[in-house]
Design a protein around this motif. Structure first.
Motif, PDB file in Angstrom:
ATOM      1  N   THR A 191       0.588  -1.067   0.117  1.00 39.22           N
ATOM      2  CA  THR A 191       0.374  -0.336   0.472  1.00 39.22           C
ATOM      3  C   THR A 191       0.844   1.218   0.208  1.00 39.22           C
ATOM      4  N   GLY A 192       2.611   1.481   0.601  1.00 45.27           N
ATOM      5  CA  GLY A 192       2.508   2.863   0.349  1.00 45.27           C
ATOM      6  C   GLY A 192       3.560   2.872  -0.659  1.00 45.27           C
ATOM      7  N   THR A 193       4.344   1.115  -1.685  1.00 44.31           N
ATOM      8  CA  THR A 193       4.483   2.014  -2.985  1.00 44.31           C
ATOM      9  C   THR A 193       3.361   1.773  -3.779  1.00 44.31           C
ATOM     10  N   GLY A 194       2.435   1.541  -3.923  1.00 45.88           N
ATOM     11  CA  GLY A 194       1.161   0.638  -4.476  1.00 45.88           C
ATOM     12  C   GLY A 194       1.634   0.098  -5.751  1.00 45.88           C
ATOM     13  N   ARG A 195       2.608  -0.806  -5.475  1.00 51.75           N
ATOM     14  CA  ARG A 195       3.601  -1.991  -6.389  1.00 51.75           C
ATOM     15  C   ARG A 195       2.606  -3.084  -5.619  1.00 51.75           C
ATOM     16  N   GLY A 196       2.544  -3.951  -6.919  1.00 49.88           N
ATOM     17  CA  GLY A 196       2.195  -4.953  -6.741  1.00 49.88           C
ATOM     18  C   GLY A 196       2.994  -6.474  -7.643  1.00 49.88           C
ATOM     19  N   GLY A 197       2.800  -7.989  -6.979  1.00 53.37           N
ATOM     20  CA  GLY A 197       2.992  -8.547  -7.925  1.00 53.37           C
ATOM     21  C   GLY A 197       4.896  -8.674  -7.278  1.00 53.37           C
ATOM     22  N   PRO A 198       5.285  -9.087  -7.840  1.00 50.52           N
ATOM     23  CA  PRO A 198       7.174  -9.733  -7.468  1.00 50.52           C
ATOM     24  C   PRO A 198       7.322  -8.237  -6.892  1.00 50.52           C
ATOM     25  N   GLU A 199       6.996  -7.025  -7.486  1.00 49.60           N
ATOM     26  CA  GLU A 199       7.706  -6.257  -6.583  1.00 49.60           C
ATOM     27  C   GLU A 199       7.537  -5.672  -5.446  1.00 49.60           C
ATOM     28  N   ALA A 200       5.987  -6.180  -4.788  1.00 50.91           N
ATOM     29  CA  ALA A 200       5.783  -6.101  -3.730  1.00 50.91           C
ATOM     30  C   ALA A 200       6.233  -6.519  -3.293  1.00 50.91           C
ATOM     31  N   VAL A 201       6.884  -8.156  -3.072  1.00 49.98           N
ATOM     32  CA  VAL A 201       7.179  -8.657  -2.518  1.00 49.98           C
ATOM     33  C   VAL A 201       8.892  -8.182  -2.089  1.00 49.98           C
ATOM     34  N   ALA A 202       9.542  -7.344  -3.057  1.00 55.24           N
ATOM     35  CA  ALA A 202      10.397  -7.160  -2.880  1.00 55.24           C
ATOM     36  C   ALA A 202      10.115  -5.690  -1.525  1.00 55.24           C
ATOM     37  N   ASP A 203       9.610  -4.922  -1.729  1.00 52.39           N
ATOM     38  CA  ASP A 203       9.069  -3.927  -0.558  1.00 52.39           C
ATOM     39  C   ASP A 203       9.417  -4.455   0.511  1.00 52.39           C
ATOM     40  N   LEU A 204       8.912  -5.731   0.385  1.00 48.47           N
ATOM     41  CA  LEU A 204       8.177  -6.163   2.249  1.00 48.47           C
ATOM     42  C   LEU A 204       9.825  -6.712   2.789  1.00 48.47           C
ATOM     43  N   ALA A 205      10.726  -6.953   1.965  1.00 44.02           N
ATOM     44  CA  ALA A 205      12.039  -7.633   2.178  1.00 44.02           C
ATOM     45  C   ALA A 205      12.392  -6.665   3.095  1.00 44.02           C
ATOM     46  N   VAL A 206      11.990  -5.891   3.936  1.00 44.81           N
ATOM     47  CA  VAL A 206      13.188  -5.728   4.949  1.00 44.81           C
ATOM     48  C   VAL A 206      13.577  -5.703   6.427  1.00 44.81           C
ATOM     49  N   PRO A 207      14.662  -5.895   7.067  1.00 40.43           N
ATOM     50  CA  PRO A 207      14.144  -6.474   8.316  1.00 40.43           C
ATOM     51  C   PRO A 207      13.275  -6.197   9.727  1.00 40.43           C
ATOM     52  N   GLY A 208      13.018  -7.716   9.723  1.00 38.40           N
ATOM     53  CA  GLY A 208      11.977  -7.331  10.798  1.00 38.40           C
ATOM     54  C   GLY A 208      11.899  -6.767  12.201  1.00 38.40           C
ATOM     55  N   PRO A 209      11.121  -6.577  13.204  1.00 33.74           N
ATOM     56  CA  PRO A 209       9.689  -7.981  13.143  1.00 33.74           C
ATOM     57  C   PRO A 209       9.311  -6.661  12.345  1.00 33.74           C
ATOM     58  N   TYR A 210       7.560  -7.818  12.302  1.00 37.35           N
ATOM     59  CA  TYR A 210       6.662  -7.435  11.452  1.00 37.35           C
ATOM     60  C   TYR A 210       5.420  -7.231  12.215  1.00 37.35           C
ATOM     61  N   SER A 211       4.408  -7.131  12.519  1.00 37.23           N
ATOM     62  CA  SER A 211       3.512  -6.991  12.833  1.00 37.23           C
ATOM     63  C   SER A 211       2.462  -7.755  11.755  1.00 37.23           C
ATOM     64  N   VAL A 212       2.073  -8.916  12.253  1.00 38.48           N
ATOM     65  CA  VAL A 212       1.212  -9.599  11.059  1.00 38.48           C
ATOM     66  C   VAL A 212      -0.021  -9.858  11.468  1.00 38.48           C
TER      67      VAL A 212
END
Length: 177
Positions: free
Chosen positions: A64-85
């Motif tokens: 939602t922050g970058t507006g990207r979808g698909g593999p690009e959105a997975v890349a946007d999530l590839a940051v160090p945790g922790p995560y609230s899920v």
């Protein structure tokens, strides 16, 4: 975190996305998992990632922050945790109302490989995925990540600050110039 429609079945903070991905697979979740990285330095402060699942198999991603979808959105999530899920069970109508499932497709094993770094979980997910799920895409998550110059610059800046902090702790300030 903005909540999608559906029944909340799990909400917790995890250090590794593997926990949420394994839970979705084991529960054969049809719905979505919302990932909100706690370190918002690299992402828009209000942004979070959503993986949509069908019978425990990830089928699409959106950030939602970058507006990207698909593999690009997975890349946007590839940051160090922790995560609230948060895991939401949704009917097909609720899921389609929140996120159109024909857009932003991802290969079934991609989240396990790229977010969790777990090839065993990725293989287990692929084995359970229906044949119609594509395992190749035009842009890989790594390519999408490498194209995001702002994210790379933010990571470099964070690493520089961490190095300076540690150098000061160790009395090596004079060594850095």
């Amino acid at each position: 975190m903005t909540s999608p429609r559906g029944e909340l079945v799990l909400s917790r903070v995890v250090s590794d996305p593997e926990t949420a991905l394994t839970t979705a697979l084991e529960r054969r979740l049809t719905g979505c998992v919302v990932f909100e990285p706690q370190d918002s330095l690299l992402l828009d402060a209000s942004g979070y990632g959503v993986l949509t699942f069908e019978d425990g198999i990830p089928i699409q991603a959106h950030h939602t922050g970058t507006g990207r979808g698909g593999p690009e959105a997975v890349a946007d999530l590839a940051v160090p945790g922790p995560y609230s899920v948060e895991l939401y069970r949704q009917s097909p109508d609720e899921r389609d109302a929140d996120f159109r499932t024909d857009e932003r497709p991802i290969p079934p094993g991609m989240p396990a490989e790229r977010l969790a770094g777990d090839p065993t979980l990725a293989e287990k997910t692929r084995e359970r995925a229906p044949e119609r799920s594509p395992e190749t895409t035009s842009t890989s998550a790594v390519e999408a990540f490498l194209e995001d110059e702002e994210k790379i610059a933010a990571i470099r800046e964070q690493a520089r600050q961490e190095a300076e902090r540690r150098a000061a702790e160790w009395g090596l300030d004079d060594q850095l110039s």
